[in-house]
Each structure stands twice: as structure tokens, then as C-alpha cells.
Design a protein around this motif. Structure first.
Motif, PDB file in Angstrom:
ATOM      1  N   ASN A   1       0.827  -1.216   0.000  1.00  0.00           N
ATOM      2  CA  ASN A   1       0.000   0.000   0.000  1.00  0.00           C
ATOM      3  C   ASN A   1       0.859   1.262   0.000  1.00  0.00           C
ATOM      4  O   ASN A   1       0.625   2.199   0.781  1.00  0.00           O
ATOM      5  CB  ASN A   1      -0.953   0.007   1.197  1.00  0.00           C
ATOM      6  CG  ASN A   1      -2.120  -0.947   1.007  1.00  0.00           C
ATOM      7  OD1 ASN A   1      -2.490  -1.273  -0.120  1.00  0.00           O
ATOM      8  ND2 ASN A   1      -2.696  -1.387   2.107  1.00  0.00           N
ATOM      9  N   THR A   2       1.836   1.270  -0.880  1.00  0.00           N
ATOM     10  CA  THR A   2       2.660   2.466  -1.037  1.00  0.00           C
ATOM     11  C   THR A   2       2.556   2.969  -2.475  1.00  0.00           C
ATOM     12  O   THR A   2       2.338   2.187  -3.400  1.00  0.00           O
ATOM     13  CB  THR A   2       4.132   2.200  -0.703  1.00  0.00           C
ATOM     14  OG1 THR A   2       4.631   1.164  -1.558  1.00  0.00           O
ATOM     15  CG2 THR A   2       4.300   1.765   0.748  1.00  0.00           C
ATOM     16  N   ALA A   3       2.707   4.264  -2.636  1.00  0.00           N
ATOM     17  CA  ALA A   3       2.668   4.878  -3.963  1.00  0.00           C
ATOM     18  C   ALA A   3       3.725   5.972  -4.006  1.00  0.00           C
ATOM     19  O   ALA A   3       3.679   6.909  -3.211  1.00  0.00           O
ATOM     20  CB  ALA A   3       1.294   5.460  -4.259  1.00  0.00           C
ATOM     21  N   ASP A   4       4.658   5.842  -4.919  1.00  0.00           N
ATOM     22  CA  ASP A   4       5.770   6.778  -5.039  1.00  0.00           C
ATOM     23  C   ASP A   4       5.618   7.651  -6.270  1.00  0.00           C
ATOM     24  O   ASP A   4       5.317   7.153  -7.359  1.00  0.00           O
ATOM     25  CB  ASP A   4       7.093   6.027  -5.111  1.00  0.00           C
ATOM     26  CG  ASP A   4       7.460   5.373  -3.791  1.00  0.00           C
ATOM     27  OD1 ASP A   4       8.440   4.621  -3.764  1.00  0.00           O
ATOM     28  OD2 ASP A   4       6.755   5.612  -2.798  1.00  0.00           O
ATOM     29  N   LEU A   5       5.854   8.928  -6.087  1.00  0.00           N
ATOM     30  CA  LEU A   5       5.773   9.887  -7.188  1.00  0.00           C
ATOM     31  C   LEU A   5       7.179  10.371  -7.514  1.00  0.00           C
ATOM     32  O   LEU A   5       7.794  11.102  -6.722  1.00  0.00           O
ATOM     33  CB  LEU A   5       4.886  11.070  -6.798  1.00  0.00           C
ATOM     34  CG  LEU A   5       4.610  12.097  -7.890  1.00  0.00           C
ATOM     35  CD1 LEU A   5       3.773  11.476  -9.015  1.00  0.00           C
ATOM     36  CD2 LEU A   5       3.890  13.311  -7.312  1.00  0.00           C
ATOM     37  N   GLN A   6       7.684   9.947  -8.655  1.00  0.00           N
ATOM     38  CA  GLN A   6       8.995  10.386  -9.124  1.00  0.00           C
ATOM     39  C   GLN A   6       8.792  11.623  -9.986  1.00  0.00           C
ATOM     40  O   GLN A   6       8.080  11.563 -10.999  1.00  0.00           O
ATOM     41  CB  GLN A   6       9.679   9.284  -9.931  1.00  0.00           C
ATOM     42  CG  GLN A   6      11.019   9.681 -10.519  1.00  0.00           C
ATOM     43  CD  GLN A   6      12.073   9.955  -9.466  1.00  0.00           C
ATOM     44  OE1 GLN A   6      12.172   9.241  -8.473  1.00  0.00           O
ATOM     45  NE2 GLN A   6      12.861  11.002  -9.676  1.00  0.00           N
ATOM     46  N   MET A   7       9.405  12.712  -9.586  1.00  0.00           N
ATOM     47  CA  MET A   7       9.220  13.976 -10.288  1.00  0.00           C
ATOM     48  C   MET A   7      10.541  14.394 -10.923  1.00  0.00           C
ATOM     49  O   MET A   7      11.539  14.587 -10.225  1.00  0.00           O
ATOM     50  CB  MET A   7       8.744  15.054  -9.301  1.00  0.00           C
ATOM     51  CG  MET A   7       7.481  14.662  -8.547  1.00  0.00           C
ATOM     52  SD  MET A   7       6.860  15.952  -7.469  1.00  0.00           S
ATOM     53  CE  MET A   7       8.184  16.049  -6.262  1.00  0.00           C
ATOM     54  N   ASN A   8      10.539  14.493 -12.234  1.00  0.00           N
ATOM     55  CA  ASN A   8      11.727  14.887 -12.993  1.00  0.00           C
ATOM     56  C   ASN A   8      11.484  16.207 -13.717  1.00  0.00           C
ATOM     57  O   ASN A   8      10.344  16.635 -13.873  1.00  0.00           O
ATOM     58  CB  ASN A   8      12.092  13.790 -13.994  1.00  0.00           C
ATOM     59  CG  ASN A   8      12.403  12.470 -13.344  1.00  0.00           C
ATOM     60  OD1 ASN A   8      12.998  12.404 -12.267  1.00  0.00           O
ATOM     61  ND2 ASN A   8      11.992  11.393 -13.988  1.00  0.00           N
ATOM     62  N   SER A   9      12.557  16.810 -14.160  1.00  0.00           N
ATOM     63  CA  SER A   9      12.471  18.075 -14.908  1.00  0.00           C
ATOM     64  C   SER A   9      11.586  19.073 -14.177  1.00  0.00           C
ATOM     65  O   SER A   9      10.689  19.698 -14.768  1.00  0.00           O
ATOM     66  CB  SER A   9      11.933  17.814 -16.317  1.00  0.00           C
ATOM     67  OG  SER A   9      12.763  16.914 -17.017  1.00  0.00           O
ATOM     68  N   LEU A  10      11.827  19.228 -12.903  1.00  0.00           N
ATOM     69  CA  LEU A  10      10.975  20.095 -12.091  1.00  0.00           C
ATOM     70  C   LEU A  10      11.100  21.550 -12.495  1.00  0.00           C
ATOM     71  O   LEU A  10      12.172  22.016 -12.904  1.00  0.00           O
ATOM     72  CB  LEU A  10      11.320  19.912 -10.608  1.00  0.00           C
ATOM     73  CG  LEU A  10      10.745  18.631  -9.989  1.00  0.00           C
ATOM     74  CD1 LEU A  10      11.472  18.277  -8.701  1.00  0.00           C
ATOM     75  CD2 LEU A  10       9.258  18.774  -9.759  1.00  0.00           C
ATOM     76  N   LYS A  11       9.984  22.246 -12.381  1.00  0.00           N
ATOM     77  CA  LYS A  11       9.899  23.652 -12.741  1.00  0.00           C
ATOM     78  C   LYS A  11       9.485  24.464 -11.512  1.00  0.00           C
ATOM     79  O   LYS A  11       8.825  23.923 -10.605  1.00  0.00           O
ATOM     80  CB  LYS A  11       8.849  23.848 -13.842  1.00  0.00           C
ATOM     81  CG  LYS A  11       9.032  22.985 -15.068  1.00  0.00           C
ATOM     82  CD  LYS A  11       7.859  23.152 -16.019  1.00  0.00           C
ATOM     83  CE  LYS A  11       7.988  22.245 -17.221  1.00  0.00           C
ATOM     84  NZ  LYS A  11       6.829  22.385 -18.142  1.00  0.00           N
ATOM     85  N   PRO A  12       9.797  25.737 -11.480  1.00  0.00           N
ATOM     86  CA  PRO A  12       9.347  26.565 -10.341  1.00  0.00           C
ATOM     87  C   PRO A  12       7.840  26.507 -10.143  1.00  0.00           C
ATOM     88  O   PRO A  12       7.362  26.562  -8.999  1.00  0.00           O
ATOM     89  CB  PRO A  12       9.821  27.960 -10.739  1.00  0.00           C
ATOM     90  CG  PRO A  12      11.030  27.721 -11.577  1.00  0.00           C
ATOM     91  CD  PRO A  12      10.703  26.474 -12.361  1.00  0.00           C
ATOM     92  N   GLU A  13       7.090  26.348 -11.219  1.00  0.00           N
ATOM     93  CA  GLU A  13       5.630  26.284 -11.087  1.00  0.00           C
ATOM     94  C   GLU A  13       5.128  24.975 -10.490  1.00  0.00           C
ATOM     95  O   GLU A  13       3.934  24.814 -10.264  1.00  0.00           O
ATOM     96  CB  GLU A  13       4.941  26.546 -12.429  1.00  0.00           C
ATOM     97  CG  GLU A  13       5.462  25.706 -13.576  1.00  0.00           C
ATOM     98  CD  GLU A  13       6.498  26.454 -14.406  1.00  0.00           C
ATOM     99  OE1 GLU A  13       7.409  27.095 -13.835  1.00  0.00           O
ATOM    100  OE2 GLU A  13       6.411  26.366 -15.656  1.00  0.00           O
ATOM    101  N   ASP A  14       6.038  24.027 -10.242  1.00  0.00           N
ATOM    102  CA  ASP A  14       5.680  22.808  -9.523  1.00  0.00           C
ATOM    103  C   ASP A  14       5.719  23.020  -8.018  1.00  0.00           C
ATOM    104  O   ASP A  14       5.339  22.122  -7.257  1.00  0.00           O
ATOM    105  CB  ASP A  14       6.634  21.669  -9.886  1.00  0.00           C
ATOM    106  CG  ASP A  14       6.487  21.212 -11.327  1.00  0.00           C
ATOM    107  OD1 ASP A  14       7.535  20.975 -11.966  1.00  0.00           O
ATOM    108  OD2 ASP A  14       5.341  21.090 -11.797  1.00  0.00           O
TER     109      ASP A  14
END
Length: 116
Positions: A76-89
């Protein structure tokens, strides 16, 4: 036992990557959909992505191609990998877990700040 707990978050430069993790309490059969929302400064909220128990994933247009959501249904785990992050994130990211009967549990939120 806390229903949903997030971890990860912090400060990253634009173009960088960050991984958020979410853990939901309960058994395998007690969680349907897991996903993420985010809340921007000024309190606007935006759905980010979700993943079903079978692994089907949906993304918002704002993050498609940059974010990747994965799930370990046994844990019951969910991982969010965030790449190419922008200031608006930059936002507070909230994980949620949907349980049978229409109950949605939310995490406490974790701050993600993307600098120029």
C-alpha cells in the motif's frame, strides 16, 4: 495508526528531480485508488496523478511526461517520481488513498519547492 503518511519533499533546483513516497495503512484489499494532489501558494488545488490497484495510471497534463507514479499494492505504497521540475511545480503535495465505500484518506502534505 495514521491512515496516510507522505515522505520526501524539500528544496530542489529547476531541472532537478525529487521523489515523494506515500504509505497507506491497511490491507491490500482495503485500498482502491491512490494518488496525489497539490496545493499552490494562494490555495489553488490541482490533481496530479492517480494509480489503481491494478497499476493503471492517470496523469494531469501539467505533469505528463515528467512525473511517474508507481505503486506497491502489497505494501500500500505509492511513489511519485518527479523529474524536470519547474518553479511552477512548487506546492504542498498531498497523497490520498481511496477505500471501499467511498472513504478518502489524506496525508498531512509535504512541501516541494523548486528554485530558479
Amino acid at each position: 495508526q495514521v491512515p496516510v503518511v507522505e515522505s520526501g519533499g524539500g528544496l530542489v533546483q529547476a531541472g532537478g528531480s525529487m521523489r515523494l513516497s506515500c504509505a497507506a495503512s491497511g490491507t491490500f484489499s482495503s485500498i482502491d485508488l491512490m494518488g496525489w494532489f497539490r496545493q499552490f501558494p494562494g490555495n489553488q488545488r490541482e490533481w496530479v496523478a492517480d494509480i489503481s490497484r491494478s497499476g493503471r495510471v492517470e496523469y494531469s497534463d501539467a505533469v505528463k511526461g515528467r512525473f511517474s507514479l508507481s505503486r506497491d499494492s502489497a505494501k500500500n505504497t505509492a511513489d511519485l517520481q518527479m523529474n524536470s521540475l519547474k518553479p511552477e511545480d512548487t506546492a504542498v503535495y498531498y497523497c490520498y488513498a481511496d477505500r471501499p465505500g467511498g472513504v478518502r484518506n489524506w496525508g498531512q502534505g509535504t512541501q516541494v519547492t523548486v528554485s530558479e
